[in-house]
Design a protein around this motif. Structure first.
Motif, PDB file in Angstrom:
ATOM      1  N   ASN A 215       0.811  -1.229   0.000  1.00  0.00           N
ATOM      2  CA  ASN A 215       0.000   0.000   0.000  1.00  0.00           C
ATOM      3  C   ASN A 215       0.836   1.267   0.000  1.00  0.00           C
ATOM      4  O   ASN A 215       0.273   2.366   0.038  1.00  0.00           O
ATOM      5  CB  ASN A 215      -0.911   0.038   1.241  1.00  0.00           C
ATOM      6  CG  ASN A 215      -2.134  -0.820   1.051  1.00  0.00           C
ATOM      7  OD1 ASN A 215      -2.628  -0.931  -0.063  1.00  0.00           O
ATOM      8  ND2 ASN A 215      -2.611  -1.434   2.117  1.00  0.00           N
ATOM      9  N   LYS A 218       0.076   4.826  -1.659  1.00  0.00           N
ATOM     10  CA  LYS A 218      -1.327   4.821  -2.094  1.00  0.00           C
ATOM     11  C   LYS A 218      -2.175   5.561  -1.081  1.00  0.00           C
ATOM     12  O   LYS A 218      -1.808   5.678   0.090  1.00  0.00           O
ATOM     13  CB  LYS A 218      -1.858   3.385  -2.202  1.00  0.00           C
ATOM     14  CG  LYS A 218      -1.004   2.484  -3.055  1.00  0.00           C
ATOM     15  CD  LYS A 218      -1.169   2.798  -4.506  1.00  0.00           C
ATOM     16  CE  LYS A 218      -0.206   1.963  -5.334  1.00  0.00           C
ATOM     17  NZ  LYS A 218      -0.442   2.063  -6.741  1.00  0.00           N
ATOM     18  N   GLU A 219      -3.347   6.015  -1.515  1.00  0.00           N
ATOM     19  CA  GLU A 219      -4.292   6.624  -0.584  1.00  0.00           C
ATOM     20  C   GLU A 219      -4.853   5.521   0.321  1.00  0.00           C
ATOM     21  O   GLU A 219      -4.977   4.363  -0.121  1.00  0.00           O
ATOM     22  CB  GLU A 219      -5.453   7.239  -1.363  1.00  0.00           C
ATOM     23  CG  GLU A 219      -5.071   8.432  -2.201  1.00  0.00           C
ATOM     24  CD  GLU A 219      -4.899   9.683  -1.355  1.00  0.00           C
ATOM     25  OE1 GLU A 219      -5.860  10.099  -0.709  1.00  0.00           O
ATOM     26  OE2 GLU A 219      -3.781  10.228  -1.333  1.00  0.00           O
ATOM     27  N   GLN A 221      -7.448   3.110   2.045  1.00  0.00           N
ATOM     28  CA  GLN A 221      -8.748   2.589   1.576  1.00  0.00           C
ATOM     29  C   GLN A 221      -9.877   3.202   2.416  1.00  0.00           C
ATOM     30  O   GLN A 221      -9.700   3.479   3.599  1.00  0.00           O
ATOM     31  CB  GLN A 221      -8.773   1.062   1.712  1.00  0.00           C
ATOM     32  CG  GLN A 221      -9.993   0.374   1.133  1.00  0.00           C
ATOM     33  CD  GLN A 221     -10.256   0.711  -0.320  1.00  0.00           C
ATOM     34  OE1 GLN A 221     -10.954   1.678  -0.631  1.00  0.00           O
ATOM     35  NE2 GLN A 221      -9.692  -0.066  -1.221  1.00  0.00           N
ATOM     36  N   GLY A 319     -12.917   3.157  -2.089  1.00  0.00           N
ATOM     37  CA  GLY A 319     -11.876   4.156  -2.375  1.00  0.00           C
ATOM     38  C   GLY A 319     -11.471   4.273  -3.831  1.00  0.00           C
ATOM     39  O   GLY A 319     -11.017   5.320  -4.275  1.00  0.00           O
ATOM     40  N   HIS A 322      -7.269   5.339  -6.611  1.00  0.00           N
ATOM     41  CA  HIS A 322      -6.129   5.815  -5.813  1.00  0.00           C
ATOM     42  C   HIS A 322      -5.773   4.895  -4.647  1.00  0.00           C
ATOM     43  O   HIS A 322      -4.729   5.042  -4.033  1.00  0.00           O
ATOM     44  CB  HIS A 322      -6.446   7.187  -5.209  1.00  0.00           C
ATOM     45  CG  HIS A 322      -6.475   8.290  -6.221  1.00  0.00           C
ATOM     46  ND1 HIS A 322      -5.497   8.455  -7.148  1.00  0.00           N
ATOM     47  CD2 HIS A 322      -7.369   9.282  -6.426  1.00  0.00           C
ATOM     48  CE1 HIS A 322      -5.784   9.508  -7.899  1.00  0.00           C
ATOM     49  NE2 HIS A 322      -6.917  10.025  -7.485  1.00  0.00           N
ATOM     50  N   THR A 323      -6.690   4.004  -4.300  1.00  0.00           N
ATOM     51  CA  THR A 323      -6.466   3.163  -3.118  1.00  0.00           C
ATOM     52  C   THR A 323      -6.063   1.735  -3.504  1.00  0.00           C
ATOM     53  O   THR A 323      -5.950   0.866  -2.639  1.00  0.00           O
ATOM     54  CB  THR A 323      -7.738   3.095  -2.249  1.00  0.00           C
ATOM     55  OG1 THR A 323      -8.782   2.517  -3.025  1.00  0.00           O
ATOM     56  CG2 THR A 323      -8.180   4.466  -1.786  1.00  0.00           C
ATOM     57  N   ASN A 399     -11.663  10.278  -8.063  1.00  0.00           N
ATOM     58  CA  ASN A 399     -11.805  11.121  -6.866  1.00  0.00           C
ATOM     59  C   ASN A 399     -13.229  11.148  -6.333  1.00  0.00           C
ATOM     60  O   ASN A 399     -13.557  12.000  -5.517  1.00  0.00           O
ATOM     61  CB  ASN A 399     -11.345  12.545  -7.189  1.00  0.00           C
ATOM     62  CG  ASN A 399      -9.840  12.600  -7.337  1.00  0.00           C
ATOM     63  OD1 ASN A 399      -9.117  11.974  -6.569  1.00  0.00           O
ATOM     64  ND2 ASN A 399      -9.363  13.303  -8.346  1.00  0.00           N
ATOM     65  N   GLY A 402     -13.470  10.479  -2.463  1.00  0.00           N
ATOM     66  CA  GLY A 402     -12.707  11.511  -1.748  1.00  0.00           C
ATOM     67  C   GLY A 402     -13.478  12.820  -1.674  1.00  0.00           C
ATOM     68  O   GLY A 402     -13.500  13.501  -0.638  1.00  0.00           O
ATOM     69  N   GLU A 432      -8.013  17.326  -1.666  1.00  0.00           N
ATOM     70  CA  GLU A 432      -7.097  16.922  -0.592  1.00  0.00           C
ATOM     71  C   GLU A 432      -6.980  15.407  -0.616  1.00  0.00           C
ATOM     72  O   GLU A 432      -7.858  14.728  -1.111  1.00  0.00           O
ATOM     73  CB  GLU A 432      -7.701  17.303   0.761  1.00  0.00           C
ATOM     74  CG  GLU A 432      -7.553  18.748   1.071  1.00  0.00           C
ATOM     75  CD  GLU A 432      -8.548  19.160   2.136  1.00  0.00           C
ATOM     76  OE1 GLU A 432      -8.902  18.307   2.973  1.00  0.00           O
ATOM     77  OE2 GLU A 432      -8.971  20.311   2.115  1.00  0.00           O
ATOM     78  N   HIS A 433      -5.924  14.914  -0.038  1.00  0.00           N
ATOM     79  CA  HIS A 433      -5.852  13.460   0.118  1.00  0.00           C
ATOM     80  C   HIS A 433      -6.936  13.076   1.105  1.00  0.00           C
ATOM     81  O   HIS A 433      -7.179  13.778   2.062  1.00  0.00           O
ATOM     82  CB  HIS A 433      -4.496  13.050   0.686  1.00  0.00           C
ATOM     83  CG  HIS A 433      -3.402  13.325  -0.267  1.00  0.00           C
ATOM     84  ND1 HIS A 433      -3.315  12.708  -1.485  1.00  0.00           N
ATOM     85  CD2 HIS A 433      -2.366  14.171  -0.183  1.00  0.00           C
ATOM     86  CE1 HIS A 433      -2.267  13.165  -2.127  1.00  0.00           C
ATOM     87  NE2 HIS A 433      -1.670  14.047  -1.358  1.00  0.00           N
ATOM     88  N   HIS A 434      -7.596  11.979   0.865  1.00  0.00           N
ATOM     89  CA  HIS A 434      -8.640  11.632   1.822  1.00  0.00           C
ATOM     90  C   HIS A 434      -8.068  10.779   2.960  1.00  0.00           C
ATOM     91  O   HIS A 434      -6.936  10.306   2.899  1.00  0.00           O
ATOM     92  CB  HIS A 434      -9.822  10.966   1.123  1.00  0.00           C
ATOM     93  CG  HIS A 434      -9.523   9.638   0.539  1.00  0.00           C
ATOM     94  ND1 HIS A 434      -9.403   9.400  -0.789  1.00  0.00           N
ATOM     95  CD2 HIS A 434      -9.301   8.455   1.148  1.00  0.00           C
ATOM     96  CE1 HIS A 434      -9.125   8.148  -0.994  1.00  0.00           C
ATOM     97  NE2 HIS A 434      -9.060   7.545   0.166  1.00  0.00           N
TER      98      HIS A 434
END
Ligand SMILES: Cc1cc2nc3c(=O)[nH]c(=O)nc-3n(C[C@H](O)[C@H](O)[C@H](O)COP(=O)(O)OP(=O)(O)OC[C@H]3O[C@@H](n4cnc5c(N)ncnc54)[C@H](O)[C@@H]3O)c2cc1C
Length: 570
Positions: A215, A218-219, A221, A319, A322-323, A399, A402, A432-434
C-alpha cells in the motif's frame, strides 16, 4: 508441532467470488485455446501441461457468503462466456425502468433524469450468490477443484518472502484452544501462483499488503457498509425490472450514504442502504440508518403488507483507483474487491472484479509459458489492467469518494464536474488526500453524549417487527451459524482500551457499527467495570469492525470453515 498434509497445486485461488471464479474459468479456457493454437501451428511457443487449479472458500458452499445488490453490468461475463444466458446464468430480471429519488424526511423528490452512472436500463438484476453457485458449477465442469469450508488462514512464504501458497484453517479446536476429538489440521496448499480474491478487506490480503508494503504511496482505503434485505411484497407494490436509487434521508449531509430497491421475480425485492464507514459522528449505527430508510413514508409504502425474507450486511471498498494496492508480488496476485476494483460511483464491482480476474488469468498463463512466477512476469498484470476498459472506467471516477469526504453537496458538485469533463476536471480541483474512515470519527465530547446512542441519534426509531427490526432479529434472518466451541475469530488486541479509552472517547462504537450485535459492553460482576463481550457466533463476516474501529485493534481472522452467514439466494 502439528503435522500437516501438503498438497501441490499449480494455482490456488483464495475465495469463490465472481473475481476468482471468472479468473479460474478463464485460465482453463485460455490454456485450452493456447495449446490448440500451438498444436495447429497458429502461434509459436510450447504447449503447457494441464494445470492443477484449486479454489478455496470459507463458506459452507459457493455463494453462502456472497452478498450484493445486485444489478450486474454483463460486460465481463459476456467476454468470459458470450452465451451465458443460453448456458443457464440465473438472471432474475432485466432492468426496464430506472429512477433516482432524493429523500427529505417526508417526501421523495423524483429526479426528472436519472444520473448517467445510475442508468441501468438493459442490465441484469440477479442474486450474486446464485450466480456464483452457477459459475462454480461451470468451473467444476472444466476440471477446477473447489473446496468449500476451507478458509485460507495463513499465507505461506519462502525464505525470500516469495508467496508459495496458503495454509487452510484447522478444524476442531475448542474455545480454550485445545484439540477436540474431531480435530483436523489445516492443509498446506502449495502453489506456483496464489491469487487473492477475498472480497472487501480480505484477511490474507490485509496481512500480505502490510508485510510486503503493497500500500505504500497509495491513498488509504475507505469503506462503506451495505445492509440489505430481501422482501416479498404484495403484487403491484414494486414491479419486476424496476430500479430505484436514493440519496438524502436518513443520512445527514456530512455522511456518505444512499439506498436502493431492485424489483426481482415473483414480487421479491432487494432493498438496502449503504453508509460510508468514514462517518464522523460516533453515534451513527448503519443498521439503524437502514431501519430508518425503510420507515420513510415512500419506502414504507412499498413494503406495506410485505414480509422480510432474508438479511445480510457486507463492507464495500469504496476508495477506487487511488487506493488500489500494488497488485502483484513474487508468487501472488490480488484481484477484485480485495484490490479495490469496485466503481464506487456506480456501486458496481461485479464486472470489474470479473475482468480483473480474467486479466490475472492471462498473466498467470504467460507465467506458466515462461516458467517464471516472480514479479518480473506477474507485473504484466498491472499493464493489462492499465490497457483495459477497467482503467478507462475507474480512472475517470478516481476522486469520487474523496470528494464526498467534504460533504454531500461538495461530492455532488464534484461528481457533476467530473461527469461533464469525462474525469479531466479532477485535475483542476484542489482535492485533498482523503483519510481512512477510522481516522475521521470524532470523539464523543463533540456530541454531548447522554448514554443511549439509539435514543439520542434515532429518537423516533422503533423496531416494530414489521418494517424495522432489531439487530438480533436481523441476524436470525441472515441464517448465521458458527460452532460456539471454538476460539473467537475476532481478535481484540487490547481489551483494556475498550474498557477505558474507547469507552470514554468514543462510547465503544463497535456496538453500533457492527450490524450483527457482536459487540456488547457488559458489567463485570466482580469489578463492576464495563468490559467488552464478543458474541462472535453472530458475525456475518462483513469486516466492518476490522475497518471502522478507531484504534484499529480489532483483527478479523477466518473462523472454522463453513461458519458464518448463509446468503444462498440473496
Ligand atoms: C450490499 C452490496 C451491494 C452491492 N451491489 C452491487 C450491484 O448492484 N452491482 C455490482 O456490480 N456490484 C455490487 N456490489 C459489489 C460486488 O458485490 C462486489 O464488487 C463483488 O462481489 C466483488 O467480487 P469479489 O470476487 O472480489 O469478492 P466477493 O464477492 O466478496 O467474494 C469473495 C469470496 O471470498 C471468500 N473468502 C474471503 N476470504 C477468504 C479466505 N481467507 N479464505 C477462503 N475464502 C475467503 C468469501 O467468503 C467470498 O465468497 C455490492 C456489494 C455489496 C456489499
Amino acid at each position: 508441532m502439528i503435522e500437516r498434509e501438503q498438497l501441490e497445486m499449480d494455482v490456488v485461488f483464495v475465495g469463490a467470488g465472481p473475481a476468482n471464479l471468472a479468473a479460474a474459468l478463464h485460465l482453463k479456457n485460455k490454456l485450452k485455446e493456447h495449446n490448440e493454437s500451438v498444436e495447429r501451428g497458429r502461434i509459436r511457443g510450447r504447449k503447457i501441461e494441464d494445470l492443477e487449479i484449486a479454489i478455496i472458500e470459507k463458506g459452507k458452499s459457493v455463494g453462502a457468503h456472497i452478498l450484493s445488490g445486485a444489478v450486474m453490468d454483463a460486460i465481463a461475463l459476456r467476454e468470459l462466456m458470450p452465451d451465458f444466458l443460453e448456458q443457464g446464468c440465473p438472471v432474475d430480471s432485466t432492468v426496464d425502468s430506472d429512477a433516482f429519488w432524493y429523500l427529505t424526511e417526508s417526501r421523495a423528490i423524483h429526479s426528472p433524469v436519472t444520473p448517467p452512472p445510475l442508468k441501468n436500463h438493459g442490465k441484469y438484476i440477479l442474486s450474486l450468490s446464485k450466480m456464483c453457485e452457477w459459475l462454480g458449477e461451470k468451473c467444476e465442469e472444466a476440471g477446477i477443484n473447489i473446496f468449500p469450508e476451507f478458509p485460507g488462514a495463513e499465507i505461506l512464504y519462502d525464505e525470500n518472502e516469495r508467496v508459495i501458497g496458503v495454509r487452510t484453517g484447522d478444524k476442531g479446536i475448542d474455545k480454550e484452544g485445545k484439540q477436540k476429538e474431531n480435530f483436523e489440521p489445516g492443509v498446506d496448499l502449495l502453489a506456483k501462483i496464489t491469487v487473492l480474491g477475498e472480497g472487501s478487506r480480505g484477511s490474507l490480503t490485509k496481512h500480505l499488503t502490510q508485510r510486503l508494503g503493497l500500500n505504500e504511496g497509495k491513498e488509504p482505503q475507505v469503506f462503506s457498509l451495505g445492509v440489505k434485505e430481501l422482501w416479498e411484497v404484495p403484487a403491484g407494490n414494486f414491479d419486476e425490472g424496476r430500479v430505484v436509487h436514493t440519496l438524502g434521508f436518513p443520512s445527514d449531509a456530512k455522511t456518505y450514504g444512499g439506498g436502493w430497491i431492485y424489483g426481482m421475480k415473483n414480487n421479491v425485492i432487494s432493498i438496502g442502504y449503504v453508509t460510508g464507514l468514514d462517518y464522523v459522528d460516533p453515534l451513527i449505527d448503519p443498521h439503524a440508518e437502514f431501519q430508518k430508510f425503510k420507515m420513510h413514508p415512500e419506502i414504507a409504502k412499498i413494503l406495506d403488507g410485505g414480509k422480510m425474507l432474508k438479511y445480510g450486511a457486507k463492507s464495500i471498498n469504496a476508495g477506487g483507483w487511488h487506493t488500489m494496492p500494488k497488485l502483484f508480488a513474487d508468487g501472488v496476485l490480488i484481484i477484485g474487491d480485495s484490490a479495490s476494483f469496485l466503481n464506487g460511483q456506480r456501486i458496481k464491482g461485479i464486472h470489474t472484479a470479473m475482468k480483473s480476474g480474467m486479466l490475472a488469468a492471462e498473466t498467470v498463463l504467460s507465467a506458466f509459458e515462461k516458467e517464471d512466477f516472480t514479479s518480473k512476469t506477474l507485473k504484466d498484470f498491472d499493464e493489462k489492467v492499465n490497457g483495459s476498459w477497467i482503467y478507462d472506467e475507474l480512472y475517470a471516477v478516481r476522486n469520487f469518494h474523496g470528494a464526498f469526504q467534504k460533504g454531500r453537496w461538495s461530492g455532488l458538485a464534484n461528481t457533476g464536474l467530473q461527469f461533464l469533463s469525462g474525469g479531466y476536471a479532477w485535475g483542476f480541483m484542489p482535492m485533498e488526500h482523503h483519510l481512512a474512515g477510522h481516522e475521521r470519527m470524532e470523539m464523543l465530547k463533540e456530541f454531548d453524549y447522554k448514554g443511549d446512542s439509539l435514543k439520542q441519534r434515532y429518537p423516533d426509531l422503533k423496531f416494530d417487527g414489521k418494517t424495522s427490526f432489531d439487530k438480533t432479529t436481523s441476524v436470525y434472518h441472515g441464517s448465521v451459524a458458527h460452532d460456539e466451541d471454538q476460539p473467537s475469530h475476532l481478535h481484540i488486541l487490547d481489551t483494556e482500551i475498550c474498557a477505558t479509552r474507547c469507552a470514554e472517547e468514543y462510547g465503544n462504537p463497535c456496538q453500533r457499527f457492527c450490524p450483527a450485535a457482536v459487540y456488547e459492553m457488559e458489567e463485570n460482576a466482580k469489578t463492576g467495570r464495563r468490559e467488552i463481550k464478543v458474541n462472535f457466533s453472530n458475525c456475518v463476516h462483513c469486516k466492518t469492525c476490522d475497518v471502522a474501529d478507531p484504534y484499529q485493534i480489532i483483527n478479523w481472522v477466518t473462523p472454522e470453515g463453513g461458519g458464518g452467514p448463509n446468503y444462498k439466494g440473496m
